[in-house]
Design a protein around this motif. Structure first.
Motif, mmCIF file in Angstrom:
data_model
loop_
_atom_site.group_PDB
_atom_site.id
_atom_site.type_symbol
_atom_site.label_atom_id
_atom_site.label_comp_id
_atom_site.label_asym_id
_atom_site.label_seq_id
_atom_site.Cartn_x
_atom_site.Cartn_y
_atom_site.Cartn_z
ATOM 1 N N UNK A 60 0.973 -1.236 0.092
ATOM 2 C CA UNK A 60 0.118 0.089 -0.030
ATOM 3 C C UNK A 60 0.762 1.225 -0.092
ATOM 4 N N UNK A 61 2.157 1.161 0.518
ATOM 5 C CA UNK A 61 3.041 2.404 0.264
ATOM 6 C C UNK A 61 3.115 3.083 -1.049
ATOM 7 N N UNK A 62 2.978 2.071 -1.949
ATOM 8 C CA UNK A 62 3.365 2.294 -3.524
ATOM 9 C C UNK A 62 2.271 3.605 -3.798
ATOM 10 N N UNK A 63 0.956 3.667 -3.126
ATOM 11 C CA UNK A 63 -0.226 4.401 -3.383
ATOM 12 C C UNK A 63 0.431 6.113 -3.319
ATOM 13 N N UNK A 64 1.523 6.328 -2.662
ATOM 14 C CA UNK A 64 2.249 7.752 -2.546
ATOM 15 C C UNK A 64 2.715 8.023 -3.942
ATOM 16 N N UNK A 65 3.783 7.259 -4.401
ATOM 17 C CA UNK A 65 4.363 7.539 -5.858
ATOM 18 C C UNK A 65 3.277 7.347 -6.677
ATOM 19 N N UNK A 275 -2.534 3.905 7.508
ATOM 20 C CA UNK A 275 -2.515 2.435 7.178
ATOM 21 C C UNK A 275 -3.927 1.865 6.868
ATOM 22 N N UNK A 276 -4.546 2.778 6.118
ATOM 23 C CA UNK A 276 -5.896 2.462 5.829
ATOM 24 C C UNK A 276 -6.088 1.203 4.523
ATOM 25 N N UNK A 277 -6.808 0.114 4.878
ATOM 26 C CA UNK A 277 -6.965 -0.822 4.114
ATOM 27 C C UNK A 277 -8.215 -0.902 3.631
ATOM 28 N N UNK A 278 -8.471 -1.056 2.063
ATOM 29 C CA UNK A 278 -9.820 -0.632 1.740
ATOM 30 C C UNK A 278 -10.680 -1.841 2.149
ATOM 31 N N UNK A 279 -12.017 -1.538 2.463
ATOM 32 C CA UNK A 279 -12.974 -2.402 2.768
ATOM 33 C C UNK A 279 -14.357 -2.458 1.900
ATOM 34 N N UNK A 280 -15.037 -3.535 1.998
ATOM 35 C CA UNK A 280 -16.347 -3.525 1.083
ATOM 36 C C UNK A 280 -17.336 -2.754 1.571
ATOM 37 N N UNK A 281 -17.476 -2.648 3.035
ATOM 38 C CA UNK A 281 -18.352 -2.121 3.670
ATOM 39 C C UNK A 281 -18.330 -0.641 4.230
ATOM 40 N N UNK A 282 -17.050 -0.215 3.883
ATOM 41 C CA UNK A 282 -16.710 1.434 4.260
ATOM 42 C C UNK A 282 -15.735 1.806 3.284
ATOM 43 N N UNK A 283 -15.858 3.008 2.983
ATOM 44 C CA UNK A 283 -15.054 3.778 1.993
ATOM 45 C C UNK A 283 -13.942 4.355 2.661
ATOM 46 N N UNK A 284 -12.825 4.535 1.936
ATOM 47 C CA UNK A 284 -11.457 5.233 2.562
ATOM 48 C C UNK A 284 -11.655 6.203 3.034
ATOM 49 N N UNK A 285 -12.620 7.162 2.743
ATOM 50 C CA UNK A 285 -12.817 8.546 2.986
ATOM 51 C C UNK A 285 -13.369 8.522 4.365
ATOM 52 N N UNK A 286 -14.351 7.513 4.530
ATOM 53 C CA UNK A 286 -15.202 7.281 5.911
ATOM 54 C C UNK A 286 -14.130 6.697 6.971
#
Length: 608
Positions: A60-65, A275-286
Motif C-alpha cells: 500500500x505504500x506504493x499509493x504515494x508515488x 494504514x488504511x486498508x480498503x473495505x467492502x463495507x466502508x469507503x476510504x474517506x469514511x
C-alpha cells in the motif's frame, strides 16, 4: 394546467436579451463545472488501494508515488486544456481540437466518447449518491432505482430553470464539501505530525514487496487516474462564462486543478499514514474521517457532504453535454433540435435528452452501475489522448511564439493519457469491450445524419438544376362521414379556393346506408360530385387510399395536383379528444408520406 405546472417548476420565460445575465462568474462556474472532478476524490485514491491490496498490505505504500504520478498527469492535463481554452475560445474542447487537427473521424470519436461519458457521469454519480443515502438508511435500499430516478428529475428541473439559478443553489454543497475535506486533511496531517498517529500502522516507504510488478503498478495508476474524469468539462463550456470567457475559464480550470491536487494528495497521504486498508463495507474517506474525528458530528458532516458531491457530480454532465451537443449539431452530425434554447435560455433539448438516457441506464442496471466505471474512465481518456495529439499537430503546423514549450506540454500529456488508455484496455478488457462496438456505431450514425442533412439541403436549394413541375390545375378530394357543419365548413373552404374539381368521398359499410347518403347528398350539395365506396371489411383507409391513388395517377398525367382536404372537429376541452374516433388523424397520418399528394386539415372548433 400543464402550462401552469411548467411555469411553477421551470419559471417564467426569459427574453433573448437576458442571455448575458445567464453567464457564469468564476465562483459559480467552479462549483457547477468542477463537481465531477472534485467528487472523484471520494473514490480515486480508493481505486489505487484496491489494486495494491491484491498483493499485500505491505504494497500500500506504493499509493504515494502512484498518487504523485496522477498529480503529474493532472498538471499536464490542466496546462494542456488551458492552451485549448485560448486556442478554441468558442468551446467544444476535444471534439473541436480533434476535428480541426486530426480529421473528422477523430473529432467524431472524441465527441461521441464525451457524449457517452456525460450520460455515464449522470447515471454513475446519481447511483453512487443514492447508495450513500440508502447506506445511511438501509430501509430505503429496495427503492434505489426510484430514488435515483427522482434525483435525476430534480437535477434536470433545476438545470431547466437556467444555468445561473442552478449554479447558485448547487454552489453551497460543493464548497461545503471542499471545506469539510480541507478540515479533514488539515486535522489529519496535524495528528500525523504531532505523533498522535503511530508510525507502526503502515509499512515504511521503500520497503521491498514480493510479487509487485510494473504491470500491477500501471494498473493501479490507471485506476487512480479515474479521479481526473471531468477535467475537460470547462473547455467544453467556455460559452457559459462571463466575458472575457477564455480568461475566466482558464482561471477556473487552474483553481479546479489546484483544489483537486490538494484534496487528492491529502486523501492519498492520510490513507498511507493511517494504514488504511480498503473495505467492502466502508469507503476510504469514511475510514479516514473515523480515525481523525471518531464517529462524531464532523464525521457525519464529511459523509453527508461526500454523498451530496457524488450526486451533484452529475451536474457537470448537465453543464457540458448540451454545449458539446450544440457544436455537433451545428456541424450537422446530430439533430438540429439540440441548438435550440428553451424558455430559460438553456439548451433544454440537450438537458432533457441527457436525463432520459441516464434514467434508462439507471433502470436497466437497477441502480448498480459500478461495472460502468471503467467505460466511464475510458470515455474520458480517449478524448484526452485525441485532444492533446491534436494540439501537437496544431503547434507543429502553426509554430506560434513559444511553440516548443507548448508542444512539450501536450506531448507529455498525450503520452501519459495514451498509456493510461492502453492500460485500461489491457487490464479491463472484459469490462470495456463494448467501446469497440458502440463508438464505431456512434461515428457511423454521425456520418449518416450528416449525409441526410446534406441531401436535404441539396434538395431544398433553389439553385439546384432539378426543374420545377408546372401545375395546371387542382383536384380536391374531401372524405366525408356525414352531412354536418364540419363537412359544410370544409366544402365552403374548398369552394373558396376555386379548384378545377371537388370530389366528396363517402365510405359505406352497408348498401342501405350508402343509398340513403347518396339521396341526402343530392339534395344538400347537388353541384359537388359524390363518390361512394363500399368497404367489405369495415375499413375506411383501404378503399379511400385506393381511390386516391387512381385519381392521383390520372391527375399526374395531365400535370394536375391532387389535394386531400380532411374535415376535423376540435372539442372544446383537451380531454374530450379521447371520446371520439380519430379517423381524420389516421387518414392524415396514412396519406402524409405520399409523394405527389397534398394533405391538409380544415378544423371546426366546437363551442360546448
Amino acid at each position: 394546467m400543464l402550462s401552469a405546472l411548467k411555469r411553477l417548476l421551470i419559471g417564467q420565460p426569459l427574453k433573448s436579451a437576458e442571455l448575458g445575465d445567464q453567464k457564469l462568474n468564476k465562483t459559480k462556474a467552479l462549483a457547477i463545472l468542477s463537481s465531477d472532478a472534485l467528487s472523484s476524490v471520494a473514490y480515486g485514491p480508493e481505486q489505487i488501494l484496491i489494486v495494491l491490496i491484491t498483493i499485500s498490505a505491505a504494497a500500500l505504500w506504493y499509493s504515494v508515488p502512484i498518487g504523485v504520478g496522477v498529480l503529474i498527469l493532472l498538471l499536464a492535463l490542466i496546462l494542456s486544456y488551458r492552451q485549448i481554452i485560448f486556442a478554441y475560445p468558442r468551446g467544444g474542447g476535444a471534439y473541436v481540437v480533434s476535428k480541426e487537427n486530426l480529421g473528422v473521424n477523430a473529432g467524431l470519436l472524441a465527441g461521441g466518447s464525451l457524449l457517452v461519458d456525460y450520460i455515464l457521469t449522470v447515471a454513475v454519480s446519481i447511483s453512487a449518491g443514492t447508495d450513500a443515502i440508502t447506506s445511511a438508511f438501509p430501509s430505503l435500499h429496495p427503492y434505489n432505482v426510484n430514488i435515483a430516478t427522482l434525483l435525476v428529475i430534480a437535477i434536470t428541473i433545476l438545470n431547466l430553470r437556467g444555468i445561473t439559478e442552478s449554479a447558485s443553489i448547487l454552489a453551497y454543497p460543493v464548497y461545503l464539501f471542499i471545506l469539510a475535506l480541507f478540515i479533514l486533511i488539515c486535522v489529519g496531517l496535524y495528528k500525523e505530525v504531532t505523533g498522535t498517529v503511530s508510525p507502526e500502522v503502515h509499512v515504511t516507504m521503500g520497503t521491498p514487496v514480493a510479487g509487485i510488478t510494473l504491470f500491477l503498478l500501471l494498473k493501479a495508476f490507471a485506476s487512480g487516474s479515474s479521479a481526473l474524469t471531468g477535467v475537460e468539462a470547462i473547455s467544453n463550456a467556455i460559452p457559459n462564462f462571463k466575458e472575457p470567457g477564455p480568461k475566466n475559464a482558464s482561471k477556473t480550470l487552474a483553481a479546479m486543478g489546484l483544489l483537486l491536487a490538494i484534496l487528492f494528495s491529502g486523501i492519498v497521504y492520510l490513507a498511507f499514514a493511517y494504514g488504511i486498508v480498503p473495505k467492502a463495507q466502508e469507503t476510504v474517506v469514511s475510514q479516514i474521517a473515523s480515525y481523525t474525528f471518531g464517529r462524531n458530528y464532523m464525521y457525519y458532516i464529511i459523509q453527508g457532504t461526500t454523498a451530496m458531491i457524488l450526486v451533484l457530480a452529475a451536474n457537470t454532465g448537465y453543464s457540458a453535454f448540451p454545449l458539446l451537443a450544440v457544436n455537433l449539431a451545428r456541424d450537422k452530425y446530430i439533430a438540429r433540435m439540440f441548438t435550440i434554447r428553451g424558455d430559460r435560455l438553456g439548451y433544454s433539448n440537450g438537458i432533457i435528452f441527457l436525463a432520459i438516457m441516464s434514467i434508462i441506464l439507471i433502470i436497466t442496471f437497477k441502480g448498480r452501475t459500478e461495472h460502468l466505471i471503467p467505460l466511464y474512465a475510458v470515455g474520458v481518456f480517449i478524448p484526452f489522448t485525441l485532444a492533446q495529439t491534436g494540439m501537437l499537430v496544431k503547434w507543429v503546423r502553426e509554430k506560434p511564439k513559444g511553440w516548443i514549450v507548448k508542444l512539450t506540454i501536450n506531448l507529455i500529456g498525450a503520452l501519459i493519457s495514451f498509456t493510461v488508455m492502453l492500460i485500461f484496455f489491457i487490464t479491463k478488457l472484459g469490462q470495456v469491450w463494448p467501446v469497440f462496438i458502440f463508438l464505431p456505431l456512434i461515428v457511423y450514425t454521425f456520418h449518416k445524419i450528416k449525409k441526410h442533412y446534406e441531401a436535404v439541403g441539396e434538395q431544398l436549394r433553389i439553385t439546384t438544376c432539378e426543374p420545377s413541375v408546372e401545375i395546371k390545375g387542382n383536384v380536391m378530394i374531401i372524405p366525408v362521414a356525414g352531412i354536418t357543419h364540419v363537412v359544410e365548413n370544409s366544402m365552403n373552404y374548398a369552394k373558396s379556393l376555386a379548384p378545377d374539381q371537388i370530389i366528396a368521398v363517402y365510405v359505406a359499410f352497408d348498401r342501405e346506408a350508402e343509398k340513403q347518403f347518396q339521396e341526402k347528398w343530392e339534395c344538400w350539395q347537388p353541384d359537388v360530385r359524390l363518390v361512394t365506396l363500399h368497404s367489405h371489411y369495415r375499413s375506411i383507409i383501404q378503399p379511400l387510399t385506393k381511390f386516391i391513388d387512381t385519381v392521383e395517377h390520372k391527375a399526374n398525367e395531365s400535370n394536375y395536383r391532387v389535394t386531400v382536404l380532411i374535415p376535423q372537429f376540435i372539442p372544446k376541452r383537451n380531454w374530450q379528444h379521447i371520446l371520439h374516433n380519430q379517423s381524420s388523424l389516421l387518414i392524415r397520418a396514412f396519406l402524409l408520406y405520399r409523394r405527389d399528394l397534398i394533405v391538409t386539415t380544415v378544423p371546426y372548433h366546437l363551442k360546448k
